[in-house]
Design a protein around this motif. Structure first.
Motif, PDB file in Angstrom:
ATOM      1  N   ARG A 165      -6.468  -2.178 -18.436  1.00 58.89           N
ATOM      2  CA  ARG A 165      -5.375  -1.765 -16.991  1.00 58.89           C
ATOM      3  C   ARG A 165      -6.292  -1.309 -15.915  1.00 58.89           C
ATOM      4  O   ARG A 165      -7.088  -1.146 -16.005  1.00 58.89           O
ATOM      5  N   PRO A 166      -5.246  -2.164 -14.649  1.00 60.08           N
ATOM      6  CA  PRO A 166      -6.537  -1.733 -13.630  1.00 60.08           C
ATOM      7  C   PRO A 166      -6.256  -0.457 -13.241  1.00 60.08           C
ATOM      8  O   PRO A 166      -5.246  -0.216 -13.087  1.00 60.08           O
ATOM      9  N   GLY A 167      -7.293   0.326 -12.331  1.00 57.89           N
ATOM     10  CA  GLY A 167      -7.268   1.231 -11.674  1.00 57.89           C
ATOM     11  C   GLY A 167      -7.134   0.841  -9.951  1.00 57.89           C
ATOM     12  O   GLY A 167      -7.519  -0.126  -9.654  1.00 57.89           O
ATOM     13  N   ARG A 179      -2.544  -5.631  -0.506  1.00 58.02           N
ATOM     14  CA  ARG A 179      -2.304  -3.861  -0.322  1.00 58.02           C
ATOM     15  C   ARG A 179      -1.081  -3.241  -0.345  1.00 58.02           C
ATOM     16  O   ARG A 179      -0.918  -3.485   0.931  1.00 58.02           O
ATOM     17  N   TRP A 180      -0.957  -2.652  -1.226  1.00 60.74           N
ATOM     18  CA  TRP A 180       0.667  -1.111  -0.949  1.00 60.74           C
ATOM     19  C   TRP A 180      -0.523   0.103  -0.534  1.00 60.74           C
ATOM     20  O   TRP A 180      -1.157   0.373  -1.521  1.00 60.74           O
ATOM     21  N   ASP A 181      -0.066   0.616   0.363  1.00 63.23           N
ATOM     22  CA  ASP A 181      -0.685   1.932   0.195  1.00 63.23           C
ATOM     23  C   ASP A 181       0.436   2.919   0.517  1.00 63.23           C
ATOM     24  O   ASP A 181       1.219   2.734   1.050  1.00 63.23           O
ATOM     25  N   HIS A 182       0.312   4.645   0.760  1.00 62.17           N
ATOM     26  CA  HIS A 182       1.917   5.444   1.389  1.00 62.17           C
ATOM     27  C   HIS A 182       0.686   6.381   2.534  1.00 62.17           C
ATOM     28  O   HIS A 182      -0.578   7.052   1.589  1.00 62.17           O
ATOM     29  N   TRP A 183       0.741   6.003   3.987  1.00 64.85           N
ATOM     30  CA  TRP A 183       0.732   6.898   4.347  1.00 64.85           C
ATOM     31  C   TRP A 183       1.648   8.193   4.801  1.00 64.85           C
ATOM     32  O   TRP A 183       2.965   8.484   4.960  1.00 64.85           O
ATOM     33  N   TYR A 298      -7.913  -2.547  -6.779  1.00 62.71           N
ATOM     34  CA  TYR A 298      -7.419  -1.714  -6.855  1.00 62.71           C
ATOM     35  C   TYR A 298      -5.891  -0.821  -6.096  1.00 62.71           C
ATOM     36  O   TYR A 298      -6.459   0.180  -5.382  1.00 62.71           O
ATOM     37  N   SER A 299      -5.198  -1.898  -6.300  1.00 65.03           N
ATOM     38  CA  SER A 299      -3.926  -1.269  -5.009  1.00 65.03           C
ATOM     39  C   SER A 299      -2.648  -1.611  -6.351  1.00 65.03           C
ATOM     40  O   SER A 299      -1.503  -1.431  -5.821  1.00 65.03           O
TER      41      SER A 299
END
Length: 339
Positions: A165-167, A179-183, A298-299
């Protein structure tokens, strides 16, 4: 203060964030929201910031009960360069990040940023290079590992397998296609294999049951067998957690979604939300839905759990091992290159 003045006061912060996310002239920036979003000043502030950077900005306000299968929503997401998700839709599954519409947008190359925390949290936890560095290093380490082992003096002692499984990591910046992220946020995590976990997980008073939006007031003991929570024992919080998961009406609600640790020392344990998941050296796990795949490294989680539930749990005074190597011990990074 009026919503108009509040929006104007936020423009500089959103410009700073959008620059970190590489928003540039002539890009299509989609701001997605709904009538129940608790921060109505955010969409106009983001709209003004995107326009100031020369981007083409659009605000799409969905109906409050959107399921995210709507063809118009899917088309808008699939054709945006940058998406700011300012919505808790669809209800119950940890928001839109665990939907096929989101996965398809990422696969098409969109950069996606979740924005839903209170203003004080957004400003206090603006992205930094230190948080990004810890996140990337941790994601690389957890991706290489095959087994996660969590223990605590309170009685936690459980294993989760994650072979292949990916990190992933969150640092508040979505700056590359897909890429997804959360601010704001700062954490490292991965999705364990659905049916490979064993042991006892203990939640103490003061830990955070994020799916219930509260600090626990009573001890909760989870028994894990073949990757599934088979018993939930304890006082009032155990009853509330059991009820939350049962309401989903599916077996996946009792399987683990992801597990990892927080990496931001600026996080405040008194704020229930991304502060809870991000606090430096804490151990976080989630139970339930985890379909979230991205083409960016990594996402993404790469999970296959389609449950209608998702509940994050964040614990202090806990230790985590990767393949037998002690990574975090009671909120202190033993693996110093990750802290």
């Amino acid at each position: 203060m009026s919503a108009e003045l509040a929006s104007a006061d936020l423009v500089a912060a959103f410009q700073h964030e959008l620059r970190l996310c590489n928003v540039h002239e002539d890009e299509n920036v989609l701001i997605f929201t709904d009538p129940r979003f608790p921060h109505p000043e955010y969409p106009p502030a983001a709209f003004a910031a995107a326009r100031a950077l020369g981007a083409n900005a659009y605000i799409l306000t969905s109906q409050g009960d959107q399921t995210f299968d709507d063809a118009l929503v899917r088309a808008a997401w699939a054709n945006a360069d940058m998406i700011l998700g300012m919505s808790m839709l669809p209800r119950g599954i940890g928001s839109w990040m665990y939907t096929d519409t989101h996965n398809a947008a990422l696969e098409a190359g969109a950069r996606v940023l979740m924005v839903q925390e209170p203003l004080e949290v957004l400003l206090r936890m603006l992205p930094t290079e230190d948080v990004r560095r810890r996140g990337l290093a941790g994601a690389q380490r957890i991706q290489e590992a095959k087994e996660i082992h969590v223990v605590s003096k309170a009685g936690s002692d459980y294993y989760l397998r994650k072979d292949g499984r990916p990190g992933m990591y969150q640092c508040g910046i979505a700056d590359t296609p897909g890429r997804w992220d959360h601010w704001p946020s700062g954490l490292v995590t991965c999705a364990p294999l659905r049916d490979q976990g064993e042991g006892k997980y203990v939640i103490e008073p003061g830990d955070v049951l994020l799916g219930l939006w509260r600090h626990a007031n009573s001890r909760v003991e989870l028994t894990i067998e073949r990757g599934k929570v088979t018993r939930i024992e304890g006082g009032p919080d155990a009853y509330l957690l059991q009820s939350l998961l049962e309401r989903a009406g599916d077996e996946g609600a009792f399987h683990f979604a992801h597990a990892g640790w927080g990496i931001d020392p600026r996080a405040d344990w008194g704020h229930v939300g991304m502060d809870s998941e991000s606090l430096y050296g804490t151990v976080l796990v989630a139970i339930g839905r985890n379909i979230f795949t991205t083409p960016a490294p990594y996402s993404g989680l790469g999970g296959d759990n389609l449950s209608e539930a998702h509940c994050d749990i964040c614990c202090r005074n806990t230790s985590l091992y990767l393949d037998g190597e002690l990574i975090v011990e009671n909120e202190r990074f033993v693996a110093q290159d990750l802290g």
